[in-house]
Scaffold this active site. Structure first.
Site, PDB file in Angstrom:
ATOM      1  N   CYS A 148     -19.657  -6.091   3.989  1.00  0.00           N
ATOM      2  CA  CYS A 148     -18.736  -4.573   4.151  1.00  0.00           C
ATOM      3  C   CYS A 148     -17.462  -4.743   3.283  1.00  0.00           C
ATOM      4  O   CYS A 148     -17.327  -5.893   3.106  1.00  0.00           O
ATOM      5  CB  CYS A 148     -18.834  -4.723   5.884  1.00  0.00           C
ATOM      6  SG  CYS A 148     -17.025  -3.871   6.372  1.00  0.00           S
ATOM      7  N   CYS A 203       0.367  -0.336  10.468  1.00  0.00           N
ATOM      8  CA  CYS A 203       0.480  -1.194   9.356  1.00  0.00           C
ATOM      9  C   CYS A 203       0.828  -1.788   8.696  1.00  0.00           C
ATOM     10  O   CYS A 203       2.054  -1.302   8.053  1.00  0.00           O
ATOM     11  CB  CYS A 203      -0.575   0.327   8.191  1.00  0.00           C
ATOM     12  SG  CYS A 203      -1.660  -1.243   7.369  1.00  0.00           S
ATOM     13  N   CYS A 244       0.639  -1.361   0.402  1.00  0.00           N
ATOM     14  CA  CYS A 244      -0.500   0.286   0.238  1.00  0.00           C
ATOM     15  C   CYS A 244       0.889   1.789  -0.471  1.00  0.00           C
ATOM     16  O   CYS A 244       1.752   1.431   0.585  1.00  0.00           O
ATOM     17  CB  CYS A 244      -0.706   0.146   0.999  1.00  0.00           C
ATOM     18  SG  CYS A 244      -1.955   1.525   0.906  1.00  0.00           S
ATOM     19  N   ARG A 288     -17.808  -2.011  18.435  1.00  0.00           N
ATOM     20  CA  ARG A 288     -16.871  -3.199  17.893  1.00  0.00           C
ATOM     21  C   ARG A 288     -15.688  -3.144  17.896  1.00  0.00           C
ATOM     22  O   ARG A 288     -14.907  -2.423  18.037  1.00  0.00           O
ATOM     23  CB  ARG A 288     -17.046  -3.723  16.914  1.00  0.00           C
ATOM     24  CG  ARG A 288     -16.436  -5.037  16.098  1.00  0.00           C
ATOM     25  CD  ARG A 288     -16.171  -5.374  14.554  1.00  0.00           C
ATOM     26  NE  ARG A 288     -17.490  -5.291  13.747  1.00  0.00           N
ATOM     27  CZ  ARG A 288     -17.564  -5.344  13.260  1.00  0.00           C
ATOM     28  NH1 ARG A 288     -16.790  -3.371  12.909  1.00  0.00           N
ATOM     29  NH2 ARG A 288     -19.038  -4.372  12.418  1.00  0.00           N
ATOM     30  N   CYS A 313       0.398   4.912   6.994  1.00  0.00           N
ATOM     31  CA  CYS A 313      -0.115   4.320   8.344  1.00  0.00           C
ATOM     32  C   CYS A 313       0.468   4.309   9.499  1.00  0.00           C
ATOM     33  O   CYS A 313       1.237   2.895   8.779  1.00  0.00           O
ATOM     34  CB  CYS A 313      -1.558   3.721   8.361  1.00  0.00           C
ATOM     35  SG  CYS A 313      -2.885   4.594   6.512  1.00  0.00           S
ATOM     36  N   CYS A 320     -16.328  -9.036   5.603  1.00  0.00           N
ATOM     37  CA  CYS A 320     -15.779  -7.507   5.382  1.00  0.00           C
ATOM     38  C   CYS A 320     -14.468  -7.774   4.571  1.00  0.00           C
ATOM     39  O   CYS A 320     -13.794  -8.581   5.188  1.00  0.00           O
ATOM     40  CB  CYS A 320     -15.448  -7.120   6.723  1.00  0.00           C
ATOM     41  SG  CYS A 320     -14.933  -5.833   6.617  1.00  0.00           S
ATOM     42  N   CYS A 375     -19.413   2.719   8.788  1.00  0.00           N
ATOM     43  CA  CYS A 375     -18.780   0.985   9.484  1.00  0.00           C
ATOM     44  C   CYS A 375     -17.460   2.636   9.992  1.00  0.00           C
ATOM     45  O   CYS A 375     -16.665   2.396   9.002  1.00  0.00           O
ATOM     46  CB  CYS A 375     -18.220   0.466   9.792  1.00  0.00           C
ATOM     47  SG  CYS A 375     -17.156  -0.346  10.235  1.00  0.00           S
TER      48      CYS A 375
HETATM   49  N1  SAM Z   1      -6.450   1.041   3.036  1.00  0.00           N
HETATM   50  C1  SAM Z   1      -7.944   0.963   4.184  1.00  0.00           C
HETATM   51  C2  SAM Z   1      -7.939   2.137   4.534  1.00  0.00           C
HETATM   52  O1  SAM Z   1      -7.088   2.173   5.311  1.00  0.00           O
HETATM   53  O2  SAM Z   1      -9.510   2.590   4.668  1.00  0.00           O
HETATM   54  C3  SAM Z   1      -9.099  -0.130   4.006  1.00  0.00           C
HETATM   55  C4  SAM Z   1      -8.025  -1.368   5.201  1.00  0.00           C
HETATM   56  S1  SAM Z   1      -7.238  -0.411   6.026  1.00  0.00           S
HETATM   57  C5  SAM Z   1      -5.772  -2.121   7.493  1.00  0.00           C
HETATM   58  C6  SAM Z   1      -8.563  -0.743   7.745  1.00  0.00           C
HETATM   59  C7  SAM Z   1      -8.125   0.100   9.427  1.00  0.00           C
HETATM   60  O3  SAM Z   1      -7.283  -1.686   9.873  1.00  0.00           O
HETATM   61  C8  SAM Z   1      -7.387   0.938   9.603  1.00  0.00           C
HETATM   62  O4  SAM Z   1      -7.763   2.342   9.486  1.00  0.00           O
HETATM   63  C9  SAM Z   1      -6.596   0.537  10.405  1.00  0.00           C
HETATM   64  O5  SAM Z   1      -7.721   1.671  11.357  1.00  0.00           O
HETATM   65  C10 SAM Z   1      -7.157  -0.298  11.074  1.00  0.00           C
HETATM   66  N2  SAM Z   1      -6.183  -0.942  11.465  1.00  0.00           N
HETATM   67  C11 SAM Z   1      -4.596  -1.556  10.316  1.00  0.00           C
HETATM   68  N3  SAM Z   1      -3.745  -2.216  11.093  1.00  0.00           N
HETATM   69  C12 SAM Z   1      -4.028  -2.056  12.516  1.00  0.00           C
HETATM   70  C13 SAM Z   1      -2.649  -2.534  13.762  1.00  0.00           C
HETATM   71  N4  SAM Z   1      -1.252  -3.011  13.276  1.00  0.00           N
HETATM   72  N5  SAM Z   1      -4.076  -2.832  14.757  1.00  0.00           N
HETATM   73  C14 SAM Z   1      -4.824  -1.939  15.251  1.00  0.00           C
HETATM   74  N6  SAM Z   1      -5.454  -1.792  13.851  1.00  0.00           N
HETATM   75  C15 SAM Z   1      -5.022  -1.819  12.461  1.00  0.00           C
HETATM   76  C1  DTB Z   2     -10.852  -1.927  11.440  1.00  0.00           C
HETATM   77  O1  DTB Z   2     -11.800  -1.369  12.084  1.00  0.00           O
HETATM   78  N1  DTB Z   2     -10.224  -3.185  12.042  1.00  0.00           N
HETATM   79  C2  DTB Z   2     -10.986  -3.892  10.903  1.00  0.00           C
HETATM   80  C3  DTB Z   2     -10.773  -3.358  10.061  1.00  0.00           C
HETATM   81  N2  DTB Z   2     -11.514  -2.467  10.343  1.00  0.00           N
HETATM   82  C4  DTB Z   2     -10.956  -3.893   8.003  1.00  0.00           C
HETATM   83  C5  DTB Z   2      -8.298  -4.070  10.430  1.00  0.00           C
HETATM   84  C6  DTB Z   2      -8.100  -4.009  11.741  1.00  0.00           C
HETATM   85  C7  DTB Z   2      -6.394  -4.661  11.380  1.00  0.00           C
HETATM   86  C8  DTB Z   2      -5.871  -5.105  12.267  1.00  0.00           C
HETATM   87  C9  DTB Z   2      -3.725  -5.698  11.190  1.00  0.00           C
HETATM   88  C10 DTB Z   2      -3.939  -6.302  10.691  1.00  0.00           C
HETATM   89  O2  DTB Z   2      -4.482  -8.214  10.797  1.00  0.00           O
HETATM   90  O3  DTB Z   2      -3.445  -6.442   9.383  1.00  0.00           O
HETATM   91 FE1  SF4 Z   3      -2.672   0.648   3.107  1.00  0.00          FE
HETATM   92 FE2  SF4 Z   3      -2.753   0.159   5.598  1.00  0.00          FE
HETATM   93 FE3  SF4 Z   3      -2.944   2.937   5.633  1.00  0.00          FE
HETATM   94 FE4  SF4 Z   3      -4.643   1.227   5.282  1.00  0.00          FE
HETATM   95  S1  SF4 Z   3      -4.193   1.523   6.617  1.00  0.00           S
HETATM   96  S2  SF4 Z   3      -4.545   2.978   3.506  1.00  0.00           S
HETATM   97  S3  SF4 Z   3      -3.810  -0.864   4.101  1.00  0.00           S
HETATM   98  S4  SF4 Z   3      -1.394   1.569   4.872  1.00  0.00           S
END
Ligand code: SAM
Ligand code: DTB
Ligand code: SF4
Length: 341
Positions: free
Chosen positions: A130, A62, A55, A262, A59, A99, A190
């Site tokens: 979702c 992530c 990606c 949630r 973030c 989802c 959501c």
């Molecule tokens: N790329 C898209 C976005 O950012 O909108 C969708 C997928 S993204 C992984 C969805 C959500 O996962 C993020 O907004 C964040 O809140 C959550 N997330 C990602 N990595 C995480 C982590 N290490 N611990 C907890 N939540 C996480």
């Molecule tokens: C959200 O708020 N939590 C979920 C879902 N929306 C998509 C994602 C959590 C991701 C946790 C880190 C991972 O498994 O990559």
């Molecule tokens: Fe990309 Fe992860 Fe950020 Fe979603 S949360 S935009 S997957 S870097």
């Protein structure tokens, strides 16, 4: 009614809730919860990463950002048959919503067409759908609505003040724009975020107030506890005190009494007792199944044992799609509020 839907919460009010003695805060949250929900029913959503890693966004939490070396294998968009096989398995394991998450900044139109096809096929299995695909234009949101998408997940993640410490490649206002496009397309929203990223209690209060003061409360509010993934800039973040996490759930419940709250990422590192406190504080949904997007989650059997010990039952899906459920021109969150208020 004693627990009205409000959009004028102040930070001072939210901070005062955070500062209550623990028992008083949980009591307030229970009153709000019981005014709007069955306190013994918990909704279960399964997650599937349909496109993983690489990606372009930064973030800091992530594992899927291309900027950090987390050792995660990159996977292209999954074919429809594999998605359907996973959706069937999730349904058999007891999930009511499926989802689909993609590591995109925003989807390309040709990818969106493929996701729309997935939405139609997963809905046909009798699951709520979702998707979380990054930023959407109004036209893209409209196409997902036409495919029957029930919910779109797009998080604010944290307070507006702390946001820039965590993400620099897209702005707070970009996120608000996507949320507006989703809401206006008649898809249920959501929207939540992550705690335990080094933010202050004032930031946690500001984050929840920002959610509660959106034009409509999100239908579903995921509260994630940071999963500290090696290789990400937040790998060594100080763990959030568990009671502070429970307080965050309780304040979310009080500020957004009719929403589904949630208990999201981070459950694998939580004891049964901590999860039970989160349910007492008003959480009424979980991610179900052994995997979140790329990290682990408790297995379905362990969750079922916990449900049995606590006398919790699984909340069944709403049979109507988001748009059909509310009739033309009425946003779903507004309809929820009309029912709840
Ligand atoms: N790329 C898209 C976005 O950012 O909108 C969708 C997928 S993204 C992984 C969805 C959500 O996962 C993020 O907004 C964040 O809140 C959550 N997330 C990602 N990595 C995480 C982590 N290490 N611990 C907890 N939540 C996480
Ligand atoms: C959200 O708020 N939590 C979920 C879902 N929306 C998509 C994602 C959590 C991701 C946790 C880190 C991972 O498994 O990559
Ligand atoms: Fe990309 Fe992860 Fe950020 Fe979603 S949360 S935009 S997957 S870097």
């Amino acid at each position: 009614m004693s627990h009205p839907i409000r959009h004028d919460w102040t930070r001072a009010e939210a901070e005062a809730l955070f500062a209550l003695p623990f028992a008083d805060l949980i009591h307030r949250a229970q009153l709000a919860h019981r005014a709007h929900h069955d306190p013994n029913a918990v909704q279960r959503s399964a997650l599937l990463s349909i496109k993983t890693g690489a990606c372009p966004e930064d973030c800091k939490y992530c594992p899927q950002s291309a900027r950090y070396d987390t050792g995660l294998p990159v996977e292209r968009l999954m074919p429809l048959d594999v998605v359907l096989e996973r959706a069937r398995a999730a349904k058999a394991a007891g999930a009511s919503r499926f989802c689909m998450g993609a590591a995109w900044r925003s989807p390309r139109d040709r990818d969106l067409d493929k996701v729309a096809e997935m939405v139609r096929a997963v809905r046909a299995l009798g699951l709520e759908t979702c998707a979380t695909l990054g930023m959407l234009t109004p036209a893209q949101a409209e196409r997902l609505a036409e495919a029957g998408l029930d919910y779109y997940n797009h998080n604010l993640d944290t307070s507006p003040e702390f946001y820039g410490e965590i993400i620099t490649t897209r702005s707070w206002d970009d996120r608000i724009g996507t949320l507006a496009a989703v809401r206006e397309a008649g898809i249920k929203v959501c929207c939540g975020g992550i705690v335990g990223m080094g933010e202050s209690r004032a930031d946690r209060a500001g984050f929840l107030v920002a959610l509660a003061n959106l034009p409509a409360h999100p239908d579903s509010v995921p509260i994630n506890r940071l999963v500290r993934v090696p290789g990400t800039p937040l790998a060594d973040a100080v763990e959030l005190d568990p009671f502070e996490f429970v307080r965050t759930i309780a304040v979310a419940r009080i500020l957004m009494p009719a929403s589904i709250v949630r208990l999201s990422a981070g459950r694998e590192a939580m004891s049964e007792e901590l999860q039970a406190l989160c349910f007492l504080a008003g959480a009424n949904s979980i991610f179900h199944g052994e995997r979140l997007l790329t990290t682990g989650n408790p297995d379905a059997d362990a969750d079922q044992r916990l449900f049995d010990k606590l006398g919790l039952t699984a909340l069944e899906p709403d049979p109507a799609p988001a748009r059909a459920a509310v009739g033309c021109g009425v946003a779903p969150a507004a309809a929820t509020e009309a029912r709840a208020g």
